[in-house]
Each structure stands twice: as C-alpha cells, then as structure tokens.
Design a protein around this motif. Structure first.
Motif, PDB file in Angstrom:
ATOM      1  N   LEU A 285      -8.478  -4.457  -4.531  1.00 15.87           N
ATOM      2  CA  LEU A 285      -8.812  -4.097  -3.161  1.00 15.87           C
ATOM      3  C   LEU A 285     -10.166  -3.403  -3.137  1.00 15.87           C
TER       4      LEU A 285
ATOM      5  N   PRO B 165      -8.952  -3.636   3.200  1.00 11.31           N
ATOM      6  CA  PRO B 165      -7.714  -3.788   2.426  1.00 11.31           C
ATOM      7  C   PRO B 165      -6.472  -3.393   3.202  1.00 11.31           C
TER       8      PRO B 165
ATOM      9  N   ASP C  10      -0.460  -2.421   5.772  1.00 13.04           N
ATOM     10  CA  ASP C  10      -0.983  -3.453   4.882  1.00 13.04           C
ATOM     11  C   ASP C  10      -1.288  -4.691   5.722  1.00 13.04           C
TER      12      ASP C  10
ATOM     13  N   LYS D  38      -4.665   3.803  -8.723  1.00 14.44           N
ATOM     14  CA  LYS D  38      -4.810   4.633  -7.523  1.00 14.44           C
ATOM     15  C   LYS D  38      -6.181   5.284  -7.514  1.00 14.44           C
TER      16      LYS D  38
ATOM     17  N   ILE E 142       0.840  -1.190   0.000  1.00 13.93           N
ATOM     18  CA  ILE E 142       0.000   0.000   0.000  1.00 13.93           C
ATOM     19  C   ILE E 142       0.880   1.246   0.000  1.00 13.93           C
TER      20      ILE E 142
ATOM     21  N   ASN F  49      -2.606   0.854  -5.149  1.00 16.60           N
ATOM     22  CA  ASN F  49      -2.608  -0.587  -4.877  1.00 16.60           C
ATOM     23  C   ASN F  49      -1.402  -1.222  -5.553  1.00 16.60           C
TER      24      ASN F  49
ATOM     25  N   THR G  96      -0.353  -4.243  -4.491  1.00 21.53           N
ATOM     26  CA  THR G  96      -0.441  -5.667  -4.174  1.00 21.53           C
ATOM     27  C   THR G  96      -0.734  -6.449  -5.447  1.00 21.53           C
TER      28      THR G  96
ATOM     29  N   PRO H 216      -4.804  -3.763  -9.106  1.00 26.42           N
ATOM     30  CA  PRO H 216      -3.358  -3.615  -8.867  1.00 26.42           C
ATOM     31  C   PRO H 216      -2.725  -2.619  -9.838  1.00 26.42           C
TER      32      PRO H 216
END
Length: 356
Positions: free
Chosen positions: A264, A271, A330, A308, A211, A258, A260, A305
């Motif tokens: 999310l 998240p 996170d 933003k 994050i 994101n 990851t 992923p």
C-alpha cells in the motif's frame, strides 16, 4: 394590359398593342398584336414538357412563320393565360381571334423550323444524358449483382465465425460466473462481519477489511511541521505551517497495519479512506501532500503486507468545530478484483459521543 409568359427558350410579352418575342441569344422580335396569326398549345405529358407555337408572318429567316417554345407545367399555365388575354385583345382590335386565311393549320411540329431550330439545344443534350443514364444503370445493375453474390458468401462465412465466437463467449461467461461465485463464497468466509461498522477507542486495534488502525495521538495544534520546499517537492527541511484563516488543525497520529494481499502506498496512493468526524457527524478529509508532513512515509514508500507504520493526518477544520473521532474503510483493489468495504470503522475520541 401588360402580360408575359416564360418558356425554356425565352419569353413572350405583350403590352396590349405589340407582342415582343424574345429568344435566348437573339434580338427580340416585336410585332403588332394583329400579326400573331395563331397560338397553339400542347400540354406537358407525364412530367415532360409541353409546347407553344406562335404563327407569325413568314420571313426569309423563318419561311414557315412558326416559332416553337417548350414549357413545363407552370409555364404552360402562364402560356394559357397569355393566349386567353391575347384573344381578348385581338377581338377588340382586329376582329375575331383565329388564323388568317394563309395561316397553316394542324398539329405543332415536333421539330421547329430552321429559324428556331437553334432554340431546341436541349434535345440532343437530354438524349445524351438519357443514354448515359441507361448505360450507367445497366453497369450498376451488373456490378450490384456480382457484389450481392460476393456479399452473400462473405456473410455466410462470417455467420459461421460468429457462431464459433458465441460458443467461446458462452464458455467464457460460464467460467467467469463460476469464478465470481467462488470468490463470493471465499469473501463471505473471510469477511466474517468486517464490512459492518466497527467502533473502538484510542490505543485499540480497529479493523475494516484488510486495514487495521490504532489511534495513538489526537488533538488541536496551532501549526504542523511541513516540508519548507513547498507543494510538489521535498528537501528534508521542515518549518511550521499555519492553518488558513478561520480554521484550525486537528491532528491525529495512527498506526496502520496492512493485512491485505498487496503493498500500500500510504501517502501518495489511495489505500483506504480516512475522515475526521465532528459532533454534527460532518466529515473532513486530510490536507494534501501528506508526504511533506514531518515523520510521514515518503511518496511511493509502499507498506508491505503484514507490516505496520505510523502516519500523521492533519485535518483543517472550522474554528468552532468540536471533533470527536475518525472513521476509515478499506477501499479494496479494483485492479486485483478485491472488493472494498461498504461501511466505516470508527474510533471515538470523546466518550460522550457514539456514531451509529
């Protein structure tokens, strides 16, 4: 003197003058004490029953004059006491206690006379029960023998299966341990200190795990624009929402990236963890129904992923609280096996404070 002893077929009672012989299902026989010519006792043996035989004058209904009772150990003790008391009474009233000249002698008959044979109803019953018990025991023994052989064969087959299963489980454990070791190595290589506290200022990118967050706006607000439909619903119409009594809104707007490996759900999922900090290092969580705050992502609007979005977080805090920043971390993905971060990243809004 008032004394009684109980037997399985009835009871014998004396008041010092007469003896009342009660046999279950029959009228009591009442005789003077002197008419009880003899009283013989046979003690119970090996947890069985003893016998008490009263010899009284013969009658057409009882030609032998012998009345037999069966007694257990406790009843035998009562009968012994009764015999001793009866002997004392007869000694005082009719001379020596003992058999009359025509009283029969010898052992107590195992089968009572015809007049009292009906009171020994338990004999055939006990015999029948014993025969059934022996038959059941033999049948059970044969069944158990067969069952034991079957059980041994079944256990042997299951032991072989368990041995194969143990081998499979051990192999699986080794594979799992190897996978965990590889994941730990990869995590160590990619974390590069991300789990440590990271401190930043507004308009700076601050990362924690997957994050990245940038604080765009912050401050106190008298109201927030909230969906007018109410809790748990949305109609796209917004109206001012006031804080509760003795509280105020401290509101921050952040840009969340994101980094990851999975989407999310920002406003309806969990998240990451985000809290507001005051000057006493106390923590406050955002209000509920973040999706009802004007400008926020809708519920289940996943942040993919590498992308933003902007999110507004209203915090309801005490009126006297001096707010100095936010902290986030996170939390990872438990289902996907991605571990969360142990420590927070912080963004300080007041240069006079530092979070250690």
């Amino acid at each position: 003197m008032d004394l009684v002893f109980h037997a399985r077929e009835g009871a014998v009672h004396t008041n010092g003058q007469n003896v009342s012989i009660s046999i279950t299902g029959r009228e009591p026989i009442v005789l003077p004490v002197s008419c009880v010519q003899r009283m013989d006792l046979s003690a119970p043996q090996h947890d069985g029953f003893g016998e008490v035989a009263l010899t009284v004058p013969a009658s057409p209904a009882n030609p032998t004059g012998i009345i037999v009772f069966t007694v257990d150990p406790q009843q035998y003790s009562e009968a012994t006491t009764f015999a001793q008391a009866l002997q004392t009474v007869k000694a005082r009233t009719a001379g020596a206690y003992g058999p009359a000249a025509n009283a029969p002698r010898g052992t107590i008959p195992s089968v009572p006379a015809a007049s009292t044979r009906s009171v020994a109803w338990w004999v055939p019953v006990v015999s029948a029960v014993a025969a059934l018990a022996v038959g059941a025991a033999l049948g059970w023994g044969i069944t158990q023998l067969h069952a034991n052989n079957t059980l041994r064969r079944f256990i042997a087959s299951k032991d072989a299966e368990i041995e194969k299963l143990d081998t499979s489980v051990n192999s699986l454990k080794q594979q799992l341990e190897s996978a965990l070791q590889r994941e730990d190595q990869q995590q160590d290589e990619t974390d590069s200190g991300a789990s440590d506290n990271t401190e930043g200022k507004p308009n700076e990118d601050v990362s924690n795990g997957g994050i990245t967050m940038k604080l765009l706006e912050f401050g106190e607000k008298p109201t927030i624009n909230f969906d007018s439909c109410g809790e748990g619903c949305s109609n796209g119409q917004f109206a001012p929402k006031n804080p509760d009594a003795d509280t105020k809104f401290w509101v921050v707007t952040v840009e969340v990236t994101n980094n990851t490996k999975k989407p999310l759900d920002i406003t309806c999922g969990y998240p990451y963890e985000i809290v507001a900090l005051n000057s006493d290092n106390q923590q406050y969580t955002p209000i509920d129904e973040l999706y009802d705050v004007e400008g926020n992502p809708e519920c289940n609007a996943d942040l993919q992923p590498g992308t933003k979005t902007k999110v507004t977080y209203p915090f309801q805090v005490p009126l006297h609280a001096k707010m100095i920043g936010i902290a986030f971390r996170d939390v990872g993905d438990f289902v996907g096996g991605t571990p969360g971060q142990d420590n927070y990243a912080v963004i300080i809004t007041d240069n006079n404070y530092h979070v250690s």
